[in-house]
Design a protein around this motif. Structure first.
Motif, PDB file in Angstrom:
ATOM      1  N   PRO A  47     120.480  45.864 -12.405  1.00 10.11           N
ATOM      2  CA  PRO A  47     120.042  45.916 -13.810  1.00 10.11           C
ATOM      3  C   PRO A  47     119.421  47.241 -14.201  1.00 10.11           C
ATOM      4  O   PRO A  47     119.447  47.619 -15.383  1.00 10.11           O
ATOM      5  CB  PRO A  47     119.024  44.769 -13.905  1.00 10.11           C
ATOM      6  N   THR A  48     118.833  47.963 -13.282  1.00  7.22           N
ATOM      7  CA  THR A  48     118.178  49.236 -13.619  1.00  7.22           C
ATOM      8  C   THR A  48     119.109  50.434 -13.492  1.00  7.22           C
ATOM      9  O   THR A  48     118.724  51.558 -13.833  1.00  7.22           O
ATOM     10  CB  THR A  48     116.952  49.447 -12.709  1.00  7.22           C
ATOM     11  N   GLY A  49     120.317  50.230 -13.009  1.00  9.44           N
ATOM     12  CA  GLY A  49     121.280  51.319 -12.891  1.00  9.44           C
ATOM     13  C   GLY A  49     120.929  52.353 -11.842  1.00  9.44           C
ATOM     14  O   GLY A  49     121.251  53.540 -11.994  1.00  9.44           O
ATOM     15  N   ASN A 109     129.255  57.803 -15.849  1.00  7.63           N
ATOM     16  CA  ASN A 109     128.198  57.465 -16.794  1.00  7.63           C
ATOM     17  C   ASN A 109     128.139  55.947 -16.980  1.00  7.63           C
ATOM     18  O   ASN A 109     129.063  55.340 -17.512  1.00  7.63           O
ATOM     19  CB  ASN A 109     128.458  58.152 -18.142  1.00  7.63           C
ATOM     20  N   GLY A 110     127.062  55.339 -16.478  1.00  8.32           N
ATOM     21  CA  GLY A 110     126.881  53.898 -16.597  1.00  8.32           C
ATOM     22  C   GLY A 110     127.667  53.093 -15.594  1.00  8.32           C
ATOM     23  O   GLY A 110     127.800  51.874 -15.752  1.00  8.32           O
ATOM     24  N   GLY A 111     128.156  53.709 -14.540  1.00  8.01           N
ATOM     25  CA  GLY A 111     128.903  52.963 -13.536  1.00  8.01           C
ATOM     26  C   GLY A 111     129.333  53.857 -12.396  1.00  8.01           C
ATOM     27  O   GLY A 111     128.781  54.940 -12.167  1.00  8.01           O
ATOM     28  N   VAL A 112     130.361  53.395 -11.679  1.00 10.88           N
ATOM     29  CA  VAL A 112     130.882  54.112 -10.512  1.00 10.88           C
ATOM     30  C   VAL A 112     132.397  54.172 -10.630  1.00 10.88           C
ATOM     31  O   VAL A 112     133.035  53.210 -11.090  1.00 10.88           O
ATOM     32  CB  VAL A 112     130.476  53.404  -9.201  1.00 10.88           C
ATOM     33  N   GLU A 137     116.232  49.818  -4.148  1.00 11.59           N
ATOM     34  CA  GLU A 137     116.608  50.355  -5.460  1.00 11.59           C
ATOM     35  C   GLU A 137     116.527  49.292  -6.557  1.00 11.59           C
ATOM     36  O   GLU A 137     117.120  49.461  -7.634  1.00 11.59           O
ATOM     37  CB  GLU A 137     118.036  50.919  -5.390  1.00 11.59           C
ATOM     38  N   GLN A 138     115.816  48.204  -6.293  1.00 12.11           N
ATOM     39  CA  GLN A 138     115.621  47.114  -7.256  1.00 12.11           C
ATOM     40  C   GLN A 138     116.925  46.367  -7.564  1.00 12.11           C
ATOM     41  O   GLN A 138     117.034  45.711  -8.602  1.00 12.11           O
ATOM     42  CB  GLN A 138     115.015  47.652  -8.566  1.00 12.11           C
ATOM     43  N   ALA A 139     117.902  46.467  -6.677  1.00  8.42           N
ATOM     44  CA  ALA A 139     119.152  45.737  -6.856  1.00  8.42           C
ATOM     45  C   ALA A 139     119.043  44.379  -6.164  1.00  8.42           C
ATOM     46  O   ALA A 139     118.292  44.201  -5.198  1.00  8.42           O
ATOM     47  CB  ALA A 139     120.330  46.519  -6.282  1.00  8.42           C
ATOM     48  N   THR A 140     119.811  43.418  -6.652  1.00  8.79           N
ATOM     49  CA  THR A 140     119.867  42.082  -6.056  1.00  8.79           C
ATOM     50  C   THR A 140     121.182  41.946  -5.309  1.00  8.79           C
ATOM     51  O   THR A 140     122.260  42.223  -5.853  1.00  8.79           O
ATOM     52  CB  THR A 140     119.772  40.999  -7.136  1.00  8.79           C
ATOM     53  N   VAL A 141     121.097  41.514  -4.053  1.00 12.42           N
ATOM     54  CA  VAL A 141     122.283  41.431  -3.197  1.00 12.42           C
ATOM     55  C   VAL A 141     122.459  39.989  -2.751  1.00 12.42           C
ATOM     56  O   VAL A 141     121.517  39.353  -2.266  1.00 12.42           O
ATOM     57  CB  VAL A 141     122.146  42.352  -1.964  1.00 12.42           C
TER      58      VAL A 141
END
Length: 269
Positions: free
Chosen positions: A155-157, A196-199, A238-242
């Protein structure tokens, strides 16, 4: 001769002392002793037992030198963190198991060819099977089998392309056989880039959540992601949820177009 005549005096010859003979014999005895000493020292005489002892000492010294060098080569691992050592050991175990499985598979094929009554038919069957396997690796055919689904919500990118690439490499090291990410089939030449905004994967932009569909042995894939200091912990920092889910059937159906080579041609025929 008359009484008054004096007898002639005998010439006074000095008497030689008795020790003179010994004094003359001394230099001869001393010269003989030197000659004997020189003859005893040169040429050197080496016995068989001395040669054996010298050889054993040489072998012992060589072994000690090799041991010291081996200990110095492994000094890099002594300074590694426990998490790194666990990951290295886990990867080595996984690679060893896969090599053993491949060896067993090749031995089974050899036995089938040797025992088959129709070796030409068996060879054609194995050729078709090999073509199917290569198609899976090249991404030109769909595949299904047991594996895992890995879902990364960012969510935080903060998740970047290099972290997704690390995740892919960890899965490959654990024995992943077919992978697709958000509908993009991963092959040997796949590349990642930041967009920008993704991979970007092979020039195609994808956005979070990033979903990996992975075919392989679930008992190897999931622990590889959850080792201390591994992929899951890194992404969570990195504040990501896995979320990792095992499944008895994973379908990887995103396909890559088969590219015809411009210059290479088959050398057979």
């Amino acid at each position: 001769m008359s009484a008054n005549d004096t007898p002639p005096e005998e010439p006074n010859v000095p008497e030689q002392p008795l020790v003179e003979g010994k004094a003359q014999a001394g230099p001869v005895a001393e010269e003989t002793g030197r000659q004997r000493l020189a003859a005893g020292l040169w040429p050197p005489r080496v016995s068989r037992a001395q040669l054996i002892v010298a050889l054993l000492l040489f072998v012992l010294g060589l072994g000690l030198a090799i041991q010291v060098r081996s200990n110095s080569d492994s000094s890099a691992l002594r300074g590694a963190r426990q998490e790194d050592l666990v990951r290295i050991l886990d990867e080595l175990d996984g690679r060893t198991k896969r090599l053993e499985d491949e060896k067993q598979r090749l031995e089974d094929q050899r036995r089938e060819l040797e025992s088959s009554s129709n070796q030409a038919e068996e060879a054609r069957r194995q050729t078709v099977e090999k073509e199917r396997q290569l198609g899976i690796l090249a991404g030109t055919v769909a595949a299904q089998g047991p594996g895992i689904t890995l879902r990364i919500t960012d969510p935080t990118g903060q998740v970047q392309s290099d972290q997704l690439l690390d995740t892919l490499q960890e899965l490959r090291a654990a024995g992943a056989e077919a992978i697709q990410i958000n509908g993009v089939r991963i092959v040997a030449g796949s590349y990642f880039s930041d967009e920008n905004g993704g991979v970007g994967i092979d020039g195609k932009k994808i956005t979070q959540p990033y979903e990996f569909k992975v075919i392989g042995k679930p008992q190897d894939l999931e622990p590889a992601l959850n080792i201390p200091g591994g992929v899951v912990q890194t992404l969570e920092k990195e504040q990501a949820t896995v979320a990792v889910t095992r499944s008895a059937k994973i379908v990887v159906d995103a396909l890559r177009a088969a590219k015809q080579p411009d210059y290479a041609r088959s050398s057979s025929g």
